[in-house]
Design an enzyme around this catalytic site. Sequence first.
Site, PDB file in Angstrom:
ATOM      1  CB  ALA A  14       3.321 -19.390 -40.296  1.00 42.31           C
ATOM      2  CE1 TYR A  34      10.298 -17.101 -25.722  1.00 46.10           C
ATOM      3  CE2 TYR A  34      11.772 -18.408 -24.341  1.00 46.10           C
ATOM      4  CZ  TYR A  34      10.643 -18.312 -25.141  1.00 46.10           C
ATOM      5  OH  TYR A  34       9.852 -19.415 -25.339  1.00 46.10           O
ATOM      6  CG  ASN A  46      15.435 -26.600 -25.018  1.00 38.60           C
ATOM      7  OD1 ASN A  46      15.255 -26.346 -23.825  1.00 38.60           O
ATOM      8  ND2 ASN A  46      16.191 -25.865 -25.790  1.00 38.60           N
ATOM      9  CE  LYS A  62       5.874 -18.140 -24.117  1.00 36.03           C
ATOM     10  NZ  LYS A  62       4.886 -18.211 -25.239  1.00 36.03           N
ATOM     11  CB  THR A 116       8.921 -21.688 -22.395  1.00 36.82           C
ATOM     12  OG1 THR A 116      10.260 -22.154 -22.217  1.00 36.82           O
ATOM     13  CG2 THR A 116       8.867 -20.245 -21.885  1.00 36.82           C
ATOM     14  CG  ASP A 117      11.900 -25.540 -19.973  1.00 39.49           C
ATOM     15  OD1 ASP A 117      12.079 -24.560 -20.712  1.00 39.49           O
ATOM     16  OD2 ASP A 117      12.568 -26.595 -20.070  1.00 39.49           O
ATOM     17  CD  GLU A 118      14.300 -20.568 -22.352  1.00 42.34           C
ATOM     18  OE1 GLU A 118      14.614 -19.377 -22.194  1.00 42.34           O
ATOM     19  OE2 GLU A 118      14.685 -21.248 -23.315  1.00 42.34           O
TER      20      GLU A 118
HETATM   21  P1  NAD Z   1       8.661 -19.738 -33.798  1.00 42.40           P
HETATM   22  O1  NAD Z   1       9.475 -18.498 -33.636  1.00 42.40           O
HETATM   23  O2  NAD Z   1       9.144 -20.793 -34.729  1.00 42.40           O
HETATM   24  O3  NAD Z   1       7.178 -19.349 -34.258  1.00 42.40           O
HETATM   25  C1  NAD Z   1       6.485 -18.249 -33.740  1.00 42.40           C
HETATM   26  C2  NAD Z   1       5.367 -17.888 -34.719  1.00 42.40           C
HETATM   27  O4  NAD Z   1       4.595 -16.825 -34.136  1.00 42.40           O
HETATM   28  C3  NAD Z   1       5.874 -17.371 -36.081  1.00 42.40           C
HETATM   29  O5  NAD Z   1       5.145 -17.976 -37.122  1.00 42.40           O
HETATM   30  C4  NAD Z   1       5.595 -15.880 -36.015  1.00 42.40           C
HETATM   31  O6  NAD Z   1       5.360 -15.285 -37.284  1.00 42.40           O
HETATM   32  C5  NAD Z   1       4.355 -15.830 -35.128  1.00 42.40           C
HETATM   33  N1  NAD Z   1       4.175 -14.535 -34.430  1.00 42.40           N
HETATM   34  C6  NAD Z   1       5.093 -13.869 -33.688  1.00 42.40           C
HETATM   35  N2  NAD Z   1       4.576 -12.717 -33.227  1.00 42.40           N
HETATM   36  C7  NAD Z   1       3.289 -12.658 -33.692  1.00 42.40           C
HETATM   37  C8  NAD Z   1       2.246 -11.704 -33.569  1.00 42.40           C
HETATM   38  N3  NAD Z   1       2.423 -10.568 -32.884  1.00 42.40           N
HETATM   39  N4  NAD Z   1       1.078 -11.956 -34.175  1.00 42.40           N
HETATM   40  C9  NAD Z   1       0.892 -13.106 -34.906  1.00 42.40           C
HETATM   41  N5  NAD Z   1       1.858 -14.032 -35.066  1.00 42.40           N
HETATM   42  C10 NAD Z   1       3.037 -13.812 -34.467  1.00 42.40           C
HETATM   43  O7  NAD Z   1       8.461 -20.306 -32.323  1.00 42.40           O
HETATM   44  P2  NAD Z   1       8.223 -21.808 -31.830  1.00 42.40           P
HETATM   45  O8  NAD Z   1       9.513 -22.399 -31.467  1.00 42.40           O
HETATM   46  O9  NAD Z   1       7.322 -22.494 -32.783  1.00 42.40           O
HETATM   47  O10 NAD Z   1       7.442 -21.516 -30.454  1.00 42.40           O
HETATM   48  C11 NAD Z   1       6.023 -21.420 -30.430  1.00 42.40           C
HETATM   49  C12 NAD Z   1       5.557 -21.185 -29.005  1.00 42.40           C
HETATM   50  O11 NAD Z   1       5.997 -22.265 -28.181  1.00 42.40           O
HETATM   51  C13 NAD Z   1       6.129 -19.921 -28.363  1.00 42.40           C
HETATM   52  O12 NAD Z   1       5.121 -19.324 -27.598  1.00 42.40           O
HETATM   53  C14 NAD Z   1       7.269 -20.421 -27.490  1.00 42.40           C
HETATM   54  O13 NAD Z   1       7.453 -19.571 -26.379  1.00 42.40           O
HETATM   55  C15 NAD Z   1       6.725 -21.771 -27.062  1.00 42.40           C
HETATM   56  N6  NAD Z   1       7.737 -22.805 -26.741  1.00 42.40           N
HETATM   57  C16 NAD Z   1       8.732 -23.116 -27.626  1.00 42.40           C
HETATM   58  C17 NAD Z   1       9.638 -24.145 -27.331  1.00 42.40           C
HETATM   59  C18 NAD Z   1      10.731 -24.546 -28.279  1.00 42.40           C
HETATM   60  O14 NAD Z   1      11.571 -25.378 -27.935  1.00 42.40           O
HETATM   61  N7  NAD Z   1      10.785 -24.021 -29.502  1.00 42.40           N
HETATM   62  C19 NAD Z   1       9.507 -24.829 -26.103  1.00 42.40           C
HETATM   63  C20 NAD Z   1       8.489 -24.467 -25.213  1.00 42.40           C
HETATM   64  C21 NAD Z   1       7.598 -23.465 -25.558  1.00 42.40           C
HETATM   65  O1  DAU Z   2      13.282 -24.564 -22.965  1.00 43.16           O
HETATM   66  C1  DAU Z   2      12.337 -24.151 -23.894  1.00 43.16           C
HETATM   67  C2  DAU Z   2      12.943 -23.097 -24.792  1.00 43.16           C
HETATM   68  O2  DAU Z   2      13.872 -23.766 -25.651  1.00 43.16           O
HETATM   69  C3  DAU Z   2      11.914 -22.327 -25.606  1.00 43.16           C
HETATM   70  O3  DAU Z   2      11.086 -21.603 -24.730  1.00 43.16           O
HETATM   71  C4  DAU Z   2      12.593 -21.363 -26.588  1.00 43.16           C
HETATM   72  O4  DAU Z   2      11.623 -20.740 -27.416  1.00 43.16           O
HETATM   73  C5  DAU Z   2      13.554 -22.162 -27.457  1.00 43.16           C
HETATM   74  O5  DAU Z   2      14.262 -21.276 -28.318  1.00 43.16           O
HETATM   75  C6  DAU Z   2      14.547 -22.936 -26.582  1.00 43.16           C
HETATM   76  O6  DAU Z   2      15.436 -22.029 -25.879  1.00 43.16           O
HETATM   77  P1  DAU Z   2      17.008 -22.300 -25.752  1.00 43.16           P
HETATM   78  O7  DAU Z   2      17.671 -21.000 -25.532  1.00 43.16           O
HETATM   79  O8  DAU Z   2      17.293 -23.404 -24.811  1.00 43.16           O
HETATM   80  O9  DAU Z   2      17.282 -22.852 -27.257  1.00 43.16           O
HETATM   81  P2  DAU Z   2      18.497 -22.592 -28.278  1.00 43.16           P
HETATM   82  O10 DAU Z   2      18.309 -23.554 -29.401  1.00 43.16           O
HETATM   83  O11 DAU Z   2      18.668 -21.161 -28.616  1.00 43.16           O
HETATM   84  O12 DAU Z   2      19.767 -23.049 -27.427  1.00 43.16           O
HETATM   85  C7  DAU Z   2      19.846 -24.349 -26.871  1.00 43.16           C
HETATM   86  C8  DAU Z   2      21.173 -24.446 -26.119  1.00 43.16           C
HETATM   87  O13 DAU Z   2      22.240 -24.396 -27.076  1.00 43.16           O
HETATM   88  C9  DAU Z   2      21.402 -23.281 -25.176  1.00 43.16           C
HETATM   89  O14 DAU Z   2      22.045 -23.748 -23.995  1.00 43.16           O
HETATM   90  C10 DAU Z   2      22.335 -22.347 -25.938  1.00 43.16           C
HETATM   91  C11 DAU Z   2      23.125 -23.299 -26.813  1.00 43.16           C
HETATM   92  N1  DAU Z   2      23.540 -22.731 -28.127  1.00 43.16           N
HETATM   93  C12 DAU Z   2      22.584 -22.165 -28.891  1.00 43.16           C
HETATM   94  C13 DAU Z   2      22.912 -21.630 -30.112  1.00 43.16           C
HETATM   95  C14 DAU Z   2      21.855 -20.977 -31.001  1.00 43.16           C
HETATM   96  C15 DAU Z   2      24.866 -22.835 -28.541  1.00 43.16           C
HETATM   97  O15 DAU Z   2      25.737 -23.376 -27.830  1.00 43.16           O
HETATM   98  N2  DAU Z   2      25.194 -22.304 -29.756  1.00 43.16           N
HETATM   99  C16 DAU Z   2      24.273 -21.694 -30.565  1.00 43.16           C
HETATM  100  O16 DAU Z   2      24.647 -21.211 -31.669  1.00 43.16           O
END
Ligand code: NAD
Ligand code: DAU
Length: 348
Positions: A15, A157, A186, A161, A129-131
């Site tokens: 979700a 975070y 990202n 991971k 994640t790359d983080e």
């Molecule tokens: P998100 O926060 O939008 O979604 C996370 C989902 O996991 C939510 O629906 C939440 O309700 C569910 N969740 C959290 N804890 C849970 C639990 N204990 N049991 C069941 N459900 C649970 O996150 P996202 O951006 O969609 O990221 C998804 C995955 O991809 C994560 O593992 C994140 O580390 C990874 N990831 C994200 C990015 C990015 O840029 N967003 C990049 C690389 C990897």
């Molecule tokens: O690299 C993969 C990761 O990318 C995922 O594992 C994470 O789940 C995802 O949240 C994302 O992490 P970041 O911290 O890079 O994403 P965020 O959108 O929070 O921030 C992106 C960049 O923008 C970061 O350098 C911080 C900056 N930022 C972020 C916010 C929310 C700002 O300058 N202002 C803001 O208000």
Amino acid sequence: MSIQTFKKLLVTGGAGFIGSNFIHFVLATRPVSVINLDCLSYSGNLENLSAIEADERYRFVHGDINDRQLLEDLLKECDAVVHFAAESHVDRSIIDARPFVKSNVMGTQTLLDALRSSGQDKRLVHVSTDEVYGSLPLDKPELKFHEESPIKPNSPYAASKAASDLLVQSYHETFGLDALITRCSNNFGAYQFPEKVIPLFVTNLLEGKKVPLYGDGKNVRDWLHVLDHCEAILTVLEKGQSGEVYNIGGNNERSNLELTQAILQIMGQGPEMIEYVADRLGHDRRYAIDAEKIKRELGWEPTRSSWPEALEETVQWYVDNQDWWRHVKSGAYRDYYQLQYGQRLTTH
Ligand code: NAD
Ligand code: DAU
């Protein structure tokens, strides 16, 4: 290279932003069924999936990945797991790391134990994640993260991971679990929770508010369209080598200032809308992914991430879907579960 096919997937965290995009993508492109297990934490939003709710190949289960019995019951029906469920926002992990340990570390360990007791035949793709690799310097553009780079997470975070990645690898080595790990850069696209930089900035501007740019704005991220990420995950599920790690990236590095200026230009707004604010604690300077391995071994490369067209399309999605993000910002999205499933949400 052999290609595996699957009948029913257990998707955890379906979700959320990437999980819901993945479910749409997999139902549209493969003859599979999906069970979506999600606890509906603050970032879980069933409105992301309203278009496929009536699809008989899709079922939502409201539950936590820390519930081992529930996982074991669901795994009886499934032949593979794609594991997205996690706390995902760095800023929240700086305020309180505990939910990150609970969902990302303990939740993953519970899933691994449930997989172990369900037999060795179910494939797991752990979405990471790359983080986990930490940060790269700005003055060495030739450096990129590759799969053998040291694990050096900086934020709580990223540390949670990294811990989950190591647990997955340990269950593969120790118990022979058929597990693979993806590490992506990202993502951007539709249905991203408006706490992350792109949807936060776009929706702030639509509301007439300024955009809070952290520090000097020179931090660099490698942006990939979410559907490219979904396709890569599916490629790893179907063609990946058990026990392997695959980096996924867009080869699309942008500083935060460059990204912000691009958003302002697309939206016809000026630099006066930028508000420089205090930097994020421990803010990683630069991420850059070397995604040669998945290209070379599995034949995947991004096709939707061309910049700035893909960014423009994403901005337009938020312009066209104001109900979606306004429900999120007002909190109304939390009522959707009760309306559709007749039960009140009891989770955070
Ligand atoms: P998100 O926060 O939008 O979604 C996370 C989902 O996991 C939510 O629906 C939440 O309700 C569910 N969740 C959290 N804890 C849970 C639990 N204990 N049991 C069941 N459900 C649970 O996150 P996202 O951006 O969609 O990221 C998804 C995955 O991809 C994560 O593992 C994140 O580390 C990874 N990831 C994200 C990015 C990015 O840029 N967003 C990049 C690389 C990897
Ligand atoms: O690299 C993969 C990761 O990318 C995922 O594992 C994470 O789940 C995802 O949240 C994302 O992490 P970041 O911290 O890079 O994403 P965020 O959108 O929070 O921030 C992106 C960049 O923008 C970061 O350098 C911080 C900056 N930022 C972020 C916010 C929310 C700002 O300058 N202002 C803001 O208000």
